[in-house]
Scaffold this active site. Sequence first.
Site, PDB file in Angstrom:
ATOM      1  N   LYS A   1     -85.128  20.312   3.943  1.00 30.64           N
ATOM      2  CA  LYS A   1     -86.284  21.310   2.389  1.00 30.64           C
ATOM      3  C   LYS A   1     -87.139  19.445   1.904  1.00 30.64           C
ATOM      4  O   LYS A   1     -88.313  19.564   1.617  1.00 30.64           O
ATOM      5  CB  LYS A   1     -84.746  20.842   1.665  1.00 30.64           C
ATOM      6  CG  LYS A   1     -85.937  21.227   0.124  1.00 30.64           C
ATOM      7  CD  LYS A   1     -85.612  21.456  -0.990  1.00 30.64           C
ATOM      8  CE  LYS A   1     -86.055  21.745  -2.531  1.00 30.64           C
ATOM      9  NZ  LYS A   1     -84.959  21.939  -3.523  1.00 30.64           N
TER      10      LYS A   1
ATOM     11  N   HIS B   1     -86.983  53.394  35.683  1.00 27.58           N
ATOM     12  CA  HIS B   1     -87.478  53.406  34.782  1.00 27.58           C
ATOM     13  C   HIS B   1     -86.597  53.862  33.645  1.00 27.58           C
ATOM     14  O   HIS B   1     -86.023  54.799  32.780  1.00 27.58           O
ATOM     15  CB  HIS B   1     -88.692  54.987  34.720  1.00 27.58           C
ATOM     16  CG  HIS B   1     -90.040  54.131  35.326  1.00 27.58           C
ATOM     17  ND1 HIS B   1     -90.806  53.350  35.111  1.00 27.58           N
ATOM     18  CD2 HIS B   1     -90.366  54.683  36.891  1.00 27.58           C
ATOM     19  CE1 HIS B   1     -91.634  53.211  35.835  1.00 27.58           C
ATOM     20  NE2 HIS B   1     -91.291  53.901  36.518  1.00 27.58           N
TER      21      HIS B   1
END
Length: 510
Positions: A140, A272
């Site tokens: 922070k 696929h």
Amino acid sequence: MKTAKKASAALISVFHKDGLEPIVKKLDELGVTLYSTGGTETFIRNLGIDVVPVEDVTSYPSILGGRVKTLHPKVFGGILNRQDNESDVAQMQEFDIPQLDIVIVDLYPFEKTVASGASEQDIIEKIDIGGISLIRAAAKNFKDVLCVSSMEDYEDFLNVISEGNGTTTLEDRKRFAAKAFNVSSHYDTAIFNYFNAEKEETVLKISETKGQVLRYGENPHQKGFFFGDFDAMFTKLHGKELSYNNLLDVDAAVNLMGEFVNDDPTFAILKHNNACGLATRSTIKQAYVDALAGDPVSAFGGILISNVEIDAETAAEIHNLFCEVVIAPSYSDEALETLKGKKNRIILVQNQVSLPETLVRTCLNGFLVQDKDSKTDAKEDLNPVTDKKPTSEEIEDLIFASKLCKHTKSNTIVLAKNKQLCASGTGQTSRVDALNQAIHKAGSFNFDLNGAVMASDAFFPFPDCVEIADKAGIKSVIQPGGSIKDQLSIDYCNENGMAMVMTGTRHFKH
């Protein structure tokens, strides 16, 4: 405001000490005062380097079995004070709080402890409190403090302080803050998911810290990324980097072969996301040869997977085919040498790791989440509903076909014979279309469907599919049942000498 900061003091308190020694020595060399706790303090002292115990600053010892060591205003004040704020500076002097410019803290190994099967008490004790608070505080206040929150960042940090001679830039501190919040958010997600294992809270939290940029997504104009631990699941022995589409096909291959792990040698070829070839045989070479026969055209550029070691003879057959990826639990030395003959062919060893039990996909402006379809139809699930019952050989084929059907795009029909895929109809809007597609495809590759079986991923609303199958020579069918018109299909089978079993389980795959 000065953006470059010369470090004068550092707090170091870590669980993992691998790679810490050069950092401690460099900070000492730069004249940085070191503060520490417990085992880390002992580690630093054993290097012959001066270190200030945190309890000398707080006037409190480590208490509650080590649960409280750094949770004190003098520690967090040293981290959270704003060096350009007059009030903060005055209070630092008033309460004799040391300035901390660098915080090196990691977290207890919560995820590893859970994965180890440890007791709940041991797991709870690995929920870090002081460490996570220090990380959040330091990140922070990145304008004044640099936070190192993981041993994976030790080398990066060492380079920063070495090149800057102990000085850090705002850009560096903000970059390390982002790393720190990544660590803290991932940690909290893991803890929440542990407590919410029974899904009592309808909440989705996903965090993956291992990610890689792919060449592109499904198409070259799309960006693509993979988040997950690929190296834990596979050992890559050879070939180019896997693409987005490769990974989707590999996922489909692994999930399909998961149905045949304990079966006789089985080989699958996928394209696929759907299998275009699958066979179970007494040898893996024959399994490959018969899987390829299912659709040698579609197999070009496909994904190949085996449930047993690939030997030299099988590799020699595979080498004649252009394929993108080969996957197996192991390879003989001769097989590996042969398969490496194509420089771009990707060769993977599949390691034994647990796969997710929950499936997640984006949908509209959110996500769809469901349990994985972990149900595999077995002999005891088959409910014969016709006068004619399937033979023991047909039952084996029905189960074989059902396993494959479960992993094929809906609507789907699978035709199989002697544990070999003859053809499948995939992704059709009509089940009749799927069946006709499968029959046509089987014919194009010279399969004799007399005596073959048919599997459907969902019920037949009308008797048209069993009628078409009957005329193609198919005499045994597996389907979930559940249509209000099931009896129409049953009646047709009874009138035409067909066997049909129902499982009660639908296997849609959209």
